[in-house]
Design a protein around this motif. Sequence first.
Motif, PDB file in Angstrom:
ATOM      1  N   LEU A 167       0.837  -1.195   0.000  1.00 36.98           N
ATOM      2  CA  LEU A 167       0.000   0.000   0.000  1.00 36.98           C
ATOM      3  C   LEU A 167       0.874   1.247   0.000  1.00 36.98           C
ATOM      4  N   PRO A 168       0.416   2.331  -0.618  1.00 33.40           N
ATOM      5  CA  PRO A 168       1.117   3.606  -0.434  1.00 33.40           C
ATOM      6  C   PRO A 168       1.122   3.970   1.054  1.00 33.40           C
ATOM      7  N   LEU A 169       2.174   4.606   1.506  1.00 33.42           N
ATOM      8  CA  LEU A 169       2.277   4.950   2.925  1.00 33.42           C
ATOM      9  C   LEU A 169       1.096   5.804   3.375  1.00 33.42           C
ATOM     10  N   SER A 170       0.592   6.654   2.500  1.00 34.95           N
ATOM     11  CA  SER A 170      -0.519   7.527   2.866  1.00 34.95           C
ATOM     12  C   SER A 170      -1.802   6.750   3.136  1.00 34.95           C
ATOM     13  N   ALA A 171      -1.891   5.510   2.609  1.00 33.19           N
ATOM     14  CA  ALA A 171      -3.104   4.712   2.785  1.00 33.19           C
ATOM     15  C   ALA A 171      -3.050   3.809   4.009  1.00 33.19           C
ATOM     16  N   VAL A 172      -1.891   3.721   4.647  1.00 35.07           N
ATOM     17  CA  VAL A 172      -1.732   2.766   5.752  1.00 35.07           C
ATOM     18  C   VAL A 172      -2.584   3.118   6.971  1.00 35.07           C
ATOM     19  N   VAL A 176      -5.274   0.337   8.810  1.00 33.49           N
ATOM     20  CA  VAL A 176      -5.007  -0.352  10.080  1.00 33.49           C
ATOM     21  C   VAL A 176      -6.229  -0.177  10.985  1.00 33.49           C
ATOM     22  N   THR A 177      -7.153  -1.099  10.871  1.00 30.87           N
ATOM     23  CA  THR A 177      -8.395  -1.055  11.637  1.00 30.87           C
ATOM     24  C   THR A 177      -8.367  -2.109  12.740  1.00 30.87           C
ATOM     25  N   PRO A 178      -9.229  -1.982  13.749  1.00 29.15           N
ATOM     26  CA  PRO A 178      -9.304  -3.025  14.779  1.00 29.15           C
ATOM     27  C   PRO A 178      -9.590  -4.400  14.195  1.00 29.15           C
ATOM     28  N   ALA A 179     -10.486  -4.475  13.212  1.00 34.72           N
ATOM     29  CA  ALA A 179     -10.819  -5.768  12.604  1.00 34.72           C
ATOM     30  C   ALA A 179      -9.613  -6.381  11.916  1.00 34.72           C
ATOM     31  N   LEU A 180      -8.849  -5.548  11.191  1.00 35.47           N
ATOM     32  CA  LEU A 180      -7.658  -6.051  10.515  1.00 35.47           C
ATOM     33  C   LEU A 180      -6.643  -6.568  11.518  1.00 35.47           C
ATOM     34  N   LEU A 181      -6.371  -5.806  12.565  1.00 37.65           N
ATOM     35  CA  LEU A 181      -5.378  -6.218  13.544  1.00 37.65           C
ATOM     36  C   LEU A 181      -5.786  -7.506  14.250  1.00 37.65           C
ATOM     37  N   GLU A 182      -7.039  -7.600  14.630  1.00 36.71           N
ATOM     38  CA  GLU A 182      -7.495  -8.806  15.328  1.00 36.71           C
ATOM     39  C   GLU A 182      -7.398 -10.023  14.417  1.00 36.71           C
ATOM     40  N   ALA A 263       4.405  -5.984  12.062  1.00 33.70           N
ATOM     41  CA  ALA A 263       4.654  -4.603  11.650  1.00 33.70           C
ATOM     42  C   ALA A 263       3.397  -4.042  11.004  1.00 33.70           C
ATOM     43  N   MET A 264       3.245  -2.740  11.056  1.00 35.11           N
ATOM     44  CA  MET A 264       2.043  -2.116  10.521  1.00 35.11           C
ATOM     45  C   MET A 264       2.106  -1.920   9.016  1.00 35.11           C
ATOM     46  N   TYR A 265       3.326  -1.822   8.453  1.00 40.83           N
ATOM     47  CA  TYR A 265       3.429  -1.627   7.004  1.00 40.83           C
ATOM     48  C   TYR A 265       4.739  -2.207   6.497  1.00 40.83           C
ATOM     49  N   HIS A 266       4.810  -2.362   5.206  1.00 42.22           N
ATOM     50  CA  HIS A 266       5.854  -3.103   4.516  1.00 42.22           C
ATOM     51  C   HIS A 266       7.268  -2.679   4.902  1.00 42.22           C
ATOM     52  N   ASP A 267       7.569  -1.400   4.773  1.00 46.49           N
ATOM     53  CA  ASP A 267       8.942  -0.941   4.976  1.00 46.49           C
ATOM     54  C   ASP A 267       9.263  -0.608   6.427  1.00 46.49           C
TER      55      ASP A 267
END
Length: 331
Positions: A167-172, A176-182, A263-267
Amino acid sequence: MDATTLPRLAVTAGEPAGVGPELVARLAASDCAADLVAITDKALLRRAASASGVVLDIVDDDGKRIASRPPGRIRVRHVPLAVAESPGHPDPRNARHVLDMLALAADGCLAGEFDGVVTGPVQKSSINDAGIPFSGHTEFFAERASAEVVMMLAGPRLRVTLATTHLPLSAVPSAVTPALLERTLRIVRTALASLFGIPQPRIAVLGLNPHAGEGGHMGHEEIDTIVPVLERLRAEGMELLGPLPADTAFVPAMRDRYDAVLAMYHDQALPVLKSEAFDSTVNVTLGLPFIRTSVDHGTALDRAGTGTANPASLFSATHLAMDLARQRRQS
């Protein structure tokens, strides 16, 4: 798979104009104690073996399990090329060949014909140039198996999983939602227990912002989103550290405190992993009903046809798939 037979692994050769076929030839020539079934064009594999300076005994796959494999012998499920490859120059006319390889391997795993699949690198741009939307192996296998998945990059001393991938960094932040993390943490925990044999895995969760938000002074995602999810899952018995600042989570003193990092995002984490174990890092797709590992590099078009590509990542991916297959058998 039983104790008397080798792990039976489908190995896809990837982009025919890249280094993948040569890497598969080098793997087949090794003493790797797996029943290797190459998913590729037989003539392409012969040409790749010649370019790599190895001699292979290439036979059609009969589907039977075996107890041993001499170096240099490999069975093949033939998937014909549309046009002969030109090393270093992907041809969109071979896009369907690449996708047919992946479909055959995935369907074979789902049917129990293979214990797992090891994938060589593909050229995404060539597939898209053929007018076929394609974002990557991970997404392809997830759709094929109707599964929710998580990408893990595993090195000898560090496992990193990703909440978001390409994802583009601006979209991260909004992704990152509660549903995604869970969902992600549940998949990672289950995989660490069932595939890696860690009964009570410890997962370090990184914050999204510098210093994990520093109490809200550098962002509120940790307070508003990450912490509530971690507290809820801890109440269920999960061992979760964090949210941790990414700049200190990987220091040596922290490594013994966790079995994997989210990690929350790729890089955010992959540069750390690749800087210490680039040639031995393996891409693992968690959440699939079958084992899938992959090289963690691209098609290396500039090296294709030269026989000089380093096979270390494919060897690592294959050995990890073997280990995971044995662990799955035992569990």
